[in-house]
Design a protein around this motif. Structure first.
Motif, short mmCIF file in Angstrom:
data_model
loop_
_atom_site.label_atom_id
_atom_site.label_comp_id
_atom_site.label_asym_id
_atom_site.label_seq_id
_atom_site.Cartn_x
_atom_site.Cartn_y
_atom_site.Cartn_z
N ARG A 329 0.82 -1.22 0.00
CA ARG A 329 0.00 0.00 0.00
C ARG A 329 0.86 1.26 0.00
NH1 ARG A 329 -4.67 0.41 4.33
NH2 ARG A 329 -4.86 2.38 3.18
N THR A 330 2.06 1.17 0.58
CA THR A 330 2.85 2.39 0.77
C THR A 330 3.32 2.99 -0.55
OG1 THR A 330 4.96 1.20 1.00
CG2 THR A 330 3.65 1.54 3.00
N LYS A 331 3.38 2.18 -1.60
CA LYS A 331 3.85 2.73 -2.88
C LYS A 331 2.75 3.48 -3.64
CE LYS A 331 3.09 -1.34 -5.86
NZ LYS A 331 3.74 -2.36 -6.70
N GLY A 336 1.06 7.91 -7.37
CA GLY A 336 0.22 9.04 -7.73
C GLY A 336 1.01 10.32 -7.89
N LYS A 337 1.92 10.56 -6.96
CA LYS A 337 2.74 11.77 -7.00
C LYS A 337 3.63 11.80 -8.25
CE LYS A 337 6.08 14.41 -4.24
NZ LYS A 337 6.84 14.46 -2.97
N ILE A 361 -8.23 1.58 -2.92
CA ILE A 361 -6.93 1.62 -3.60
C ILE A 361 -6.74 2.97 -4.28
CG2 ILE A 361 -5.51 0.58 -5.42
CD1 ILE A 361 -6.99 -2.07 -4.89
N VAL A 362 -7.79 3.43 -4.95
CA VAL A 362 -7.74 4.73 -5.61
C VAL A 362 -7.51 5.85 -4.59
CG1 VAL A 362 -9.13 6.44 -6.85
CG2 VAL A 362 -9.11 4.07 -7.61
N ASP A 363 -8.18 5.76 -3.45
CA ASP A 363 -8.00 6.77 -2.40
C ASP A 363 -6.55 6.84 -1.93
OD1 ASP A 363 -10.67 7.42 -2.53
OD2 ASP A 363 -11.26 6.19 -0.80
N GLU A 367 -3.90 10.22 -2.35
CA GLU A 367 -3.19 10.88 -1.24
C GLU A 367 -1.89 11.54 -1.70
OE1 GLU A 367 -2.51 8.39 2.10
OE2 GLU A 367 -4.64 7.89 2.37
N GLY A 368 -1.30 11.03 -2.77
CA GLY A 368 -0.03 11.59 -3.24
C GLY A 368 -0.19 12.68 -4.26
#
Length: 437
Positions: A329-331, A336-337, A361-363, A367-368
């Motif tokens: 999940r951390t990636k 996104g960033k 997953i999209v959320d 976040e990034g």
């Protein structure tokens, strides 16, 4: 899986305790030793070691090449396989795309590195077919789970180390340590000198690189249209051209050229002559349509996404992507960033959600991303691709990431037919306004 043998006291061997009987010997490995009682209860003929299997299969008669790294394993393995075949060597290759021998596919896609006995079976088949080399991808899971137990590698190759599989390895430090543990022995190894996280035994180590001095150094390169470069190995200075695109593929080509040189001892010039014959790997920077320009790639890590989008940075990019469920999940926010920093518009969608809610997953990805104005969210992957194609202008490129040449989508524990490339072709055919390759 049972393997039938002749001229032995037992008729079969297996690594599955449930398949044991009076005709079947159990192959003991680090992966299955916890099932020993079941083996005895099922009346196995005998228990043998993986070393015994190596002797039975004549594995010492073939040179094994193992390639590990976060990205580039498949392309590098495929390039080495292609070069060796073109140079006249009988060669086999095992990896994400399946099992190949002498330019023919033997088995379809499987794990990057299959079970111990499966790999030994493939090597046995390669030996029987007269192959001189066996090229294999080696995943971090396979190293940690000892799925390469007992194999003597002629050459080990490191492509790079970036974040992936932290759902399994827990920390980036553990992941890096697992990758580097593959290079602790004194055997021949070929290391990406520009990878700062690489740690290895210097004995019998060769290096390749672009930014740092190395055994095989790329002196100059061009990425206009086709790729070309000049490689230096001590006093040898040799040009090459290739049809692969992207700066990251220069590293894959360098690794493959250097590996082929180390393995065969042929002149670098002779190897460079066959480089342009390698057309790349399906689903890796694959141009599905020229007009409009649509590219599909397997990139599913922050670094992979950055490499692909950087290769296309001269264009305005409409990027369709998601992230796999039940995985690191951390990636996701990092993906996104990275994507947001290089794309004109993002279409965030479902990848292989498995047992996770696709919206969650999209959320995580969102976040990034600071500027949400460039983002459209559409959980239906086909509809997300259609949105991108409908909004695409003449000079823009639609880039669809994450699945490459996968032909299915995993939802819960089931696989449903889905191929990004075929979806694009179908949608463009409906529009009937493009030339599809």
């Amino acid at each position: 899986m049972k393997i039938e043998l002749s001229d032995e006291a037992f008729r079969y061997i297996t690594e599955n305790s449930k398949e044991c009987d009076k005709e079947t010997a159990f192959v003991l490995s680090a992966q299955n030793e916890k099932y020993l009682q079941d083996v005895k209860d099922n009346g196995a003929h005998s228990i043998i070691s993986i070393k015994d299997v190596a002797n039975l299969f004549g594995i010492d008669k073939i040179k094994i090449v193992g390639i590990t790294g976060t990205n580039g394993k498949t392309t590098t393995a495929s390039a080495i396989y292609s070069f060796l075949l073109d140079l006249g060597y009988k060669t086999a290759m095992q990896g994400t795309r399946g099992f190949f021998m002498n330019d023919k596919i033997v088995e379809g896609k499987s794990l990057t590195t299959p079970s111990v006995l499966n790999t030994y079976k493939h090597i046995y088949q390669a030996v029987a077919a007269g192959c001189e080399f066996f090229i294999m991808e080696v995943s971090s899971h396979a190293i940690a789970q000892k799925r390469i137990e007992g194999l003597n590698f002629e050459l080990k190759i490191l492509t790079n180390i970036t974040q992936d599989h932290l759902d399994y390895h827990k920390t980036i430090g553990e992941y890096i340590a697992v990758k580097n543990s593959f290079f602790e022995d004194e055997g021949k190894k070929l290391i990406n000198k520009d990878e700062k996280k690489a740690a290895f035994n210097f004995k019998n180590a060769f290096t390749y690189g672009i930014e740092n001095p190395s055994t095989y150094r790329l002196m100059a390169y061009s990425l206009n249209n086709a790729t070309s470069g000049i490689i230096q190995h001590f006093q040898e200075i040799v040009p090459f051209t290739a049809s692969l695109h992207g700066f990251f593929n220069l590293y894959n080509l360098m690794a493959a050229i250097a590996a082929t040189h180390i393995l065969t001892g042929k002149k670098l010039e002779e190897i460079a002559e066959v480089v342009d014959n390698f057309a790349g790997v399906s689903g890796r920077m694959e141009q599905v349509s020229e007009e409009p320009n649509v590219i599909v790639d397997f990139a599913h890590t922050p670094d992979g996404i950055q490499q692909v989008l950087n290769a296309l940075k001269e264009k305005e990019l409409l990027v369709v992507f998601g992230a796999g469920g039940d995985r690191d999940r951390t990636k996701r926010p990092i993906m996104g960033k990275v994507a947001a920093s290089l794309a004109k518009k993002l279409y965030i969608t479902s990848d292989n959600p498995r047992n996770e809610d696709p919206q969650n997953i999209v959320d995580d990805i969102l976040e990034g991303i600071e500027d949400r104005s460039i983002v459209s969210v559409e959980l239906n992957r086909k509809k997300a691709i259609e949105m991108a194609l409908n909004e695409q202008k003449d000079d823009e490129v639609v880039v669809i990431l994450g699945k490459g040449d996968e032909t299915y989508q995993i939802i819960y524990d089931k696989q449903f037919p889905f191929d990004d490339r075929e979806v694009v072709r179908e949608l463009l055919k409906q529009k009937d306004t493009s030339k599809v390759i």
